[in-house]
Design an enzyme around this catalytic site. Structure first.
Site, mmCIF file in Angstrom:
data_model
loop_
_atom_site.group_PDB
_atom_site.id
_atom_site.type_symbol
_atom_site.label_atom_id
_atom_site.label_comp_id
_atom_site.label_asym_id
_atom_site.label_seq_id
_atom_site.Cartn_x
_atom_site.Cartn_y
_atom_site.Cartn_z
ATOM 1 N N CYS A 288 0.829 -1.215 0.000
ATOM 2 C CA CYS A 288 0.000 0.000 0.000
ATOM 3 C C CYS A 288 0.861 1.261 0.000
ATOM 4 O O CYS A 288 1.511 1.531 -1.005
ATOM 5 C CB CYS A 288 -0.990 -0.055 1.154
ATOM 6 S SG CYS A 288 -2.450 0.934 0.847
ATOM 7 N N HIS B 281 -3.158 -5.179 1.810
ATOM 8 C CA HIS B 281 -2.469 -5.375 3.101
ATOM 9 C C HIS B 281 -2.425 -6.829 3.564
ATOM 10 O O HIS B 281 -3.216 -7.209 4.435
ATOM 11 C CB HIS B 281 -3.202 -4.585 4.190
ATOM 12 C CG HIS B 281 -3.052 -3.114 4.092
ATOM 13 N ND1 HIS B 281 -2.033 -2.428 4.703
ATOM 14 C CD2 HIS B 281 -3.793 -2.177 3.450
ATOM 15 C CE1 HIS B 281 -2.150 -1.145 4.459
ATOM 16 N NE2 HIS B 281 -3.209 -0.958 3.691
ATOM 17 N N GLU C 119 -0.612 -8.140 5.660
ATOM 18 C CA GLU C 119 -0.303 -8.209 7.094
ATOM 19 C C GLU C 119 -1.549 -8.101 7.963
ATOM 20 O O GLU C 119 -1.478 -8.282 9.172
ATOM 21 C CB GLU C 119 0.722 -7.120 7.464
ATOM 22 C CG GLU C 119 0.205 -5.690 7.477
ATOM 23 C CD GLU C 119 0.037 -5.073 6.084
ATOM 24 O OE1 GLU C 119 0.129 -5.811 5.079
ATOM 25 O OE2 GLU C 119 -0.206 -3.853 6.018
HETATM 26 N N1 GLN Z 1 -3.644 6.445 1.110
HETATM 27 C C1 GLN Z 1 -2.312 6.163 1.550
HETATM 28 C C2 GLN Z 1 -1.271 6.904 0.694
HETATM 29 O O1 GLN Z 1 -1.609 7.416 -0.303
HETATM 30 C C3 GLN Z 1 -2.029 4.670 1.545
HETATM 31 C C4 GLN Z 1 -2.990 3.959 2.434
HETATM 32 C C5 GLN Z 1 -2.475 2.692 3.033
HETATM 33 O O2 GLN Z 1 -1.255 2.442 3.113
HETATM 34 N N2 GLN Z 1 -3.389 1.891 3.535
HETATM 35 O O3 GLN Z 1 -0.144 6.937 1.051
#
Ligand code: GLN
Length: 193
Positions: A77, A175, A177
């Site tokens: 992410c 994610h 994790e």
């Molecule tokens: N929206 C976050 C970003 O742009 C990422 C979100 C996340 O890691 N769950 O950095």
């Protein structure tokens, strides 16, 4: 084997727990010296702008780039954003992976969702059949495009890319994790060998 988890911000603790369930020692990385002796590095989800700014403050941007010359790195992410070469915004990026990402591609926090996706790369037998993977997307990015030499590992029904690998670099929009399914952590541990 020891795998580092960048612990500047975000859900690094959950990655360390996931590694522990596999019998792999996870080490929190906050300063360049913490990378010494590690076999790989995970960059967790969180807020990529914050992670990037803190990485600059602590001298980690160049240290991680250096580490990435001969070690595996996985970004989940926000971590995937930080690994990318382009995110269409002025923010510090590692630029290690030849992917362009679109931040917050699904909208706001309330548009977060969970979905089962097929990820043939997770099949352990090599016949391409793996049980569906339950993926958690939280204000997630999409991988808008990938360069030559980047393998797409997972897409949504729309065809949009949510996981990719380029040699020793791995990026997932979701994610792993946050679920009990440890296949992605196993996959990454194998990449570090
Ligand atoms: N929206 C976050 C970003 O742009 C990422 C979100 C996340 O890691 N769950 O950095």
């Amino acid at each position: 084997m020891r795998i580092g988890v960048l612990a500047l911000q975000g859900d690094f603790h959950e990655h360390i727990q996931s590694l522990r369930r596999l019998g792999v020692q996870g080490a929190e990385v906050r300063l360049p010296g913490d990378l010494d002796g590690l076999d790989g590095l995970i960059i967790p989800g969180g807020e990529s702008t914050t992670i990037g700014k803190l990485a600059v403050t602590y001298g980690l941007l160049d240290a991680i780039r250096q580490f990435g010359r001969n070690h595996a790195i996985w970004g989940t992410c926000a971590g995937a954003i930080f690994l990318a070469k382009e995110a269409h915004r002025p923010q510090p990026l590692l630029g290690l992976m030849d992917i362009v990402v679109e931040r917050n591609a699904f909208g706001r926090q309330t548009e977060s969702f969970e979905i089962d996706i097929d990820i043939p790369a997770l099949a352990r037998t090599g016949n391409g059949h793996a049980p569906p993977y339950h993926a958690v997307f939280i204000r997630a990015p999409l991988i808008e495009s990938v360069g030559d030499g980047v393998d797409v590992l997972a897409t949504l029904d729309t065809g949009r890319i949510v996981a990719a690998r380029q040699g020793r670099f791995l990026a997932t929009s979701f994610h792993p994790e946050l679920t009990a399914d440890d296949r992605f952590h196993r996959f990454f541990v194998d990449m570090t060998r």
